[in-house]
Motif scaffolding. Structure first.
Motif, mmCIF file in Angstrom:
data_model
loop_
_atom_site.group_PDB
_atom_site.id
_atom_site.type_symbol
_atom_site.label_atom_id
_atom_site.label_comp_id
_atom_site.label_asym_id
_atom_site.label_seq_id
_atom_site.Cartn_x
_atom_site.Cartn_y
_atom_site.Cartn_z
ATOM 1 N N ARG A 251 0.837 -1.201 0.000
ATOM 2 C CA ARG A 251 0.000 0.000 0.000
ATOM 3 C C ARG A 251 0.871 1.251 0.000
ATOM 4 O O ARG A 251 0.598 2.219 -0.721
ATOM 5 C CB ARG A 251 -0.923 0.000 1.222
ATOM 6 N N MET A 252 1.899 1.226 0.807
ATOM 7 C CA MET A 252 2.809 2.373 0.858
ATOM 8 C C MET A 252 3.510 2.565 -0.484
ATOM 9 O O MET A 252 3.655 3.687 -0.973
ATOM 10 C CB MET A 252 3.833 2.167 1.975
ATOM 11 N N CYS A 253 3.923 1.463 -1.086
ATOM 12 C CA CYS A 253 4.604 1.539 -2.377
ATOM 13 C C CYS A 253 3.687 2.071 -3.464
ATOM 14 O O CYS A 253 4.121 2.830 -4.337
ATOM 15 C CB CYS A 253 5.154 0.167 -2.759
ATOM 16 N N GLU A 254 2.433 1.680 -3.429
ATOM 17 C CA GLU A 254 1.480 2.199 -4.406
ATOM 18 C C GLU A 254 1.401 3.717 -4.321
ATOM 19 O O GLU A 254 1.381 4.417 -5.340
ATOM 20 C CB GLU A 254 0.106 1.572 -4.163
ATOM 21 N N GLU A 255 1.382 4.227 -3.099
ATOM 22 C CA GLU A 255 1.333 5.686 -2.942
ATOM 23 C C GLU A 255 2.630 6.342 -3.405
ATOM 24 O O GLU A 255 2.607 7.406 -4.039
ATOM 25 C CB GLU A 255 1.029 6.040 -1.489
ATOM 26 N N LEU A 256 3.754 5.703 -3.113
ATOM 27 C CA LEU A 256 5.028 6.268 -3.565
ATOM 28 C C LEU A 256 5.092 6.317 -5.084
ATOM 29 O O LEU A 256 5.582 7.293 -5.664
ATOM 30 C CB LEU A 256 6.192 5.445 -3.011
ATOM 31 N N VAL A 257 4.619 5.259 -5.731
ATOM 32 C CA VAL A 257 4.616 5.223 -7.196
ATOM 33 C C VAL A 257 3.771 6.369 -7.742
ATOM 34 O O VAL A 257 4.167 7.058 -8.698
ATOM 35 C CB VAL A 257 4.097 3.860 -7.711
ATOM 36 N N MET A 258 2.605 6.595 -7.149
ATOM 37 C CA MET A 258 1.753 7.697 -7.593
ATOM 38 C C MET A 258 2.381 9.050 -7.256
ATOM 39 O O MET A 258 2.417 9.954 -8.095
ATOM 40 C CB MET A 258 0.370 7.601 -6.934
ATOM 41 N N TRP A 259 2.861 9.179 -6.032
ATOM 42 C CA TRP A 259 3.377 10.467 -5.568
ATOM 43 C C TRP A 259 4.571 10.971 -6.383
ATOM 44 O O TRP A 259 4.768 12.170 -6.501
ATOM 45 C CB TRP A 259 3.784 10.367 -4.109
ATOM 46 N N CYS A 260 5.385 10.057 -6.904
ATOM 47 C CA CYS A 260 6.559 10.513 -7.647
ATOM 48 C C CYS A 260 6.275 10.661 -9.136
ATOM 49 O O CYS A 260 7.170 10.969 -9.918
ATOM 50 C CB CYS A 260 7.765 9.610 -7.397
ATOM 51 N N SER A 261 5.027 10.453 -9.547
ATOM 52 C CA SER A 261 4.655 10.660 -10.948
ATOM 53 C C SER A 261 4.532 12.154 -11.233
ATOM 54 O O SER A 261 4.346 12.976 -10.323
ATOM 55 C CB SER A 261 3.337 9.953 -11.259
ATOM 56 N N THR A 262 4.595 12.518 -12.504
ATOM 57 C CA THR A 262 4.430 13.913 -12.904
ATOM 58 C C THR A 262 3.059 14.430 -12.496
ATOM 59 O O THR A 262 2.913 15.587 -12.083
ATOM 60 C CB THR A 262 4.609 14.051 -14.431
ATOM 61 N N GLU A 268 10.071 12.990 -4.554
ATOM 62 C CA GLU A 268 11.028 12.437 -5.505
ATOM 63 C C GLU A 268 11.848 11.382 -4.781
ATOM 64 O O GLU A 268 12.397 11.643 -3.700
ATOM 65 C CB GLU A 268 11.953 13.510 -6.070
ATOM 66 N N LEU A 269 11.904 10.204 -5.358
ATOM 67 C CA LEU A 269 12.690 9.125 -4.767
ATOM 68 C C LEU A 269 14.154 9.303 -5.125
ATOM 69 O O LEU A 269 14.494 9.784 -6.201
ATOM 70 C CB LEU A 269 12.194 7.764 -5.258
ATOM 71 N N ASP A 270 15.013 8.911 -4.203
ATOM 72 C CA ASP A 270 16.450 9.018 -4.428
ATOM 73 C C ASP A 270 16.869 8.144 -5.605
ATOM 74 O O ASP A 270 16.303 7.068 -5.841
ATOM 75 C CB ASP A 270 17.190 8.576 -3.156
ATOM 76 N N ASP A 271 17.873 8.619 -6.357
ATOM 77 C CA ASP A 271 18.345 7.876 -7.534
ATOM 78 C C ASP A 271 18.760 6.451 -7.188
ATOM 79 O O ASP A 271 18.643 5.540 -8.014
ATOM 80 C CB ASP A 271 19.545 8.596 -8.165
ATOM 81 N N ALA A 272 19.253 6.264 -5.955
ATOM 82 C CA ALA A 272 19.742 4.937 -5.557
ATOM 83 C C ALA A 272 18.628 3.893 -5.531
ATOM 84 O O ALA A 272 18.905 2.693 -5.561
ATOM 85 C CB ALA A 272 20.419 5.018 -4.188
ATOM 86 N N TYR A 273 17.359 4.348 -5.499
ATOM 87 C CA TYR A 273 16.237 3.419 -5.399
ATOM 88 C C TYR A 273 15.353 3.451 -6.646
ATOM 89 O O TYR A 273 14.192 3.039 -6.600
ATOM 90 C CB TYR A 273 15.422 3.729 -4.132
ATOM 91 N N CYS A 274 15.924 3.933 -7.753
ATOM 92 C CA CYS A 274 15.198 3.983 -9.020
ATOM 93 C C CYS A 274 16.096 3.445 -10.128
ATOM 94 O O CYS A 274 17.301 3.289 -9.948
ATOM 95 C CB CYS A 274 14.781 5.423 -9.346
ATOM 96 N N THR A 275 15.490 3.162 -11.269
ATOM 97 C CA THR A 275 16.258 2.733 -12.432
ATOM 98 C C THR A 275 15.780 3.524 -13.649
ATOM 99 O O THR A 275 14.770 4.236 -13.595
ATOM 100 C CB THR A 275 16.073 1.223 -12.712
ATOM 101 N N GLY A 276 16.519 3.386 -14.750
ATOM 102 C CA GLY A 276 16.171 4.091 -15.968
ATOM 103 C C GLY A 276 15.558 3.177 -17.008
ATOM 104 O O GLY A 276 15.356 1.983 -16.787
ATOM 105 N N SER A 277 15.274 3.748 -18.155
ATOM 106 C CA SER A 277 14.689 3.016 -19.267
ATOM 107 C C SER A 277 15.763 2.685 -20.289
ATOM 108 O O SER A 277 16.686 3.470 -20.511
ATOM 109 C CB SER A 277 13.590 3.854 -19.924
ATOM 110 N N GLN A 282 14.773 9.918 -20.564
ATOM 111 C CA GLN A 282 14.261 10.833 -19.540
ATOM 112 C C GLN A 282 13.676 10.110 -18.336
ATOM 113 O O GLN A 282 13.415 10.739 -17.305
ATOM 114 C CB GLN A 282 13.178 11.730 -20.151
ATOM 115 N N LYS A 283 13.505 8.785 -18.439
ATOM 116 C CA LYS A 283 12.745 8.061 -17.419
ATOM 117 C C LYS A 283 13.526 7.851 -16.124
ATOM 118 O O LYS A 283 14.721 7.596 -16.121
ATOM 119 C CB LYS A 283 12.323 6.680 -17.947
ATOM 120 N N LYS A 284 12.792 7.955 -15.021
ATOM 121 C CA LYS A 284 13.295 7.577 -13.695
ATOM 122 C C LYS A 284 12.193 6.737 -13.055
ATOM 123 O O LYS A 284 11.197 7.250 -12.562
ATOM 124 C CB LYS A 284 13.607 8.807 -12.848
#
Length: 469
Positions: A251-262, A268-277, A282-284
């Motif tokens: 549930r928390m992750c679902e909100e984080l996914v939404m919250w960091c969307s445009t 904004e999630l730290d780069d260390a916990y995201c990946t690119g395309s 441009q993707k994070k």
């Protein structure tokens, strides 16, 4: 290869049967606990006069050497020896000779494997509680450092009422707190010694189960030998608790996914916990949050799988019970990995305060406060609700928000409105008006943070106490 149990057999096991029935591919991770349990068992055999002390000393020395080799990664495991117990016994025989065969006096693989899983899961659950406390601390720290930030609160994923960002984070703190309580309570059901139950009926040797329980730090002993070797309730309870915990993180992750969307842009999630395309530069992508959300399904599956295995098993031990381990191991690994990543992800994310200051003014989440305002003026709530509903509709039709209206526009819908209604709909006022226990008002959230810090301190003290046991 001759089997340690092969005396009554006249032909070797079919190779496919060996491979199909062997569990060493996954239960070798019980080796540490298997050796520990064997040392306690053989010491008891010596103390009870069942084995000569010189044999006991030789066996214990051999087992301790195996512990050292295991720690150094020097032990190998052979599918021909089926499981971790037979592999350890074979290693012992190779080290000290035939006297090693006396180790299995007064026990069966049935109570031996039950012991191993009790030891293993007790240790792992305590580690999961420690990791949960770290995640709670990350939530608490985020709440402390953002006490001035207001965020939209939602019901039905529609803007409802504004709340403190800290209040939102503390909701998860308390969720995870219930997970801690469940797991602490589970430790009581894990902390029971099954060894001494034998295959199912006990043993003819005058063993001392109490001595073994004390040696291994168990609080209680199974009262029934058949129950001891067939009980997997403690694993089921762990898997059920794990499923609830994973659901909370999901549930928390679902909100984080939404919250960091445009579209939201709240954090904004730290780069260390995201990946690119691989194709879109441009993707994070919030892959960690998405994977934790996704791995919740496998934990649910592990619970359902074991429930299905156990649903029609007669007493006592059946080979079906070999299926209890892989799901348990997978759930332990999934939980521990997710908890560590979640704590890091929460602790390092950036809250976009400027964005939120704008967002919370662009909705009608202060409408309930206007209705309450009219109620205080003497209007029944249902009538006040209708007035404010019409006021919101008027705003929508004219491209305005409540704060944009002039006083005469308010009075067109009710003469009870006065100039002070503008103070009521100020977002900060809306938040701090909910000054009730458990509410989102700043004093209540600060009090909750203080209470949470005390509870987290108690959890950490429990963790330290468990290390000393």
């Amino acid at each position: 290869m001759s089997k340690l149990w092969g005396g009554r057999f006249t032909k070797p096991t079919d190779q496919l049967v060996e491979e199909y029935t062997a569990s060493i591919g996954f239960d070798q991770r019980l080796a540490e606990d298997d050796l520990r349990g064997s040392i306690a068992h053989v010491k008891m055999l010596g103390a009870c006069g069942i084995l000569p002390l010189e044999d006991v000393e030789k066996i214990v020395a051999g087992l301790q050497l195996l512990q050292q080799k295991l720690a150094e990664g020097q032990l190998t495991f052979d599918v021909a020896h089926e499981d971790v117990h037979m592999n350890m016994e074979k290693h012992l025989l190779d080290l000290i000779g035939p006297v090693g065969g006396k180790l299995h006096t007064g026990r069966s693989r049935n109570d031996q494997v039950a012991l191993d899983m009790h030891l293993y899961l007790r240790r792992q659950v305590k580690e999961i509680i420690r990791l949960l406390a770290v995640l709670q601390d990350a939530c608490l720290s985020m709440a402390k450092s953002h006490i001035d930030v207001i965020i939209p609160g939602y019901t039905h994923l529609q803007r409802a009422q504004p709340v403190l960002f800290s209040h939102h984070m503390m909701a998860y703190f308390w969720m995870f707190g219930r997970d801690v309580e469940r797991l602490q309570d589970l430790v009581k059901r894990i902390d029971i010694l099954p060894l001494g139950a034998g295959a199912l009926a006990g043993t003819t040797f005058p063993i001392d189960r109490t001595r073994v329980a004390k040696e291994l730090g168990f609080a209680r002993i199974y009262e029934n030998s058949m129950d001891a070797v067939s009980d997997r309730d403690f694993i089921l309870e762990f898997l059920a608790n794990a499923a609830i915990l994973m659901m909370h993180m999901s549930r928390m992750c679902e909100e984080l996914v939404m919250w960091c969307s445009t579209e939201f842009g709240f954090v904004e999630l730290d780069d260390a916990y995201c990946t690119g395309s691989s194709i879109m530069p441009q993707k994070k992508n919030p892959d960690v949050a998405e994977l934790v959300r996704g791995k919740t399904g496998r934990v649910y599956g592990n619970l359902l799988g074991l429930l299905t295995v156990l649903k029609s098993l007669p007493l006592a031990y059946n080979k079906d019970l070999q299926e209890d381990k892989e799901g348990m191991f997978d759930t332990v690994d999934t939980l521990q990995g997710a908890l560590q990543l979640m704590a890091g992800m929460i602790g390092t994310m950036t809250v976009r305060k400027e964005r939120l200051q704008t967002v919370v003014k662009q909705d009608f989440s202060n409408a309930t406060d206007l209705a309450d305002y009219l109620v205080r003026k003497g209007l029944p709530f249902r009538q006040a609700h209708e007035v404010i509903g019409k006021l919101v509709l008027y705003c929508i039709q004219n491209g305005k928000f409540l704060a944009d209206l002039a006083l005469d526009e308010y009075k067109q819908l009710s003469p009870l409105f006065d100039a002070d209604c503008m103070d009521v709909i100020n977002i900060r006022t809306v938040v701090d008006a909910r000054n009730v226990l458990g509410g989102t008002a700043t004093p209540q959230v600060l009090a909750a943070i203080e209470k949470a810090a005390v509870l987290l301190k108690q959890t950490n003290e429990w963790i330290e106490e468990q290390r000393e046991m």
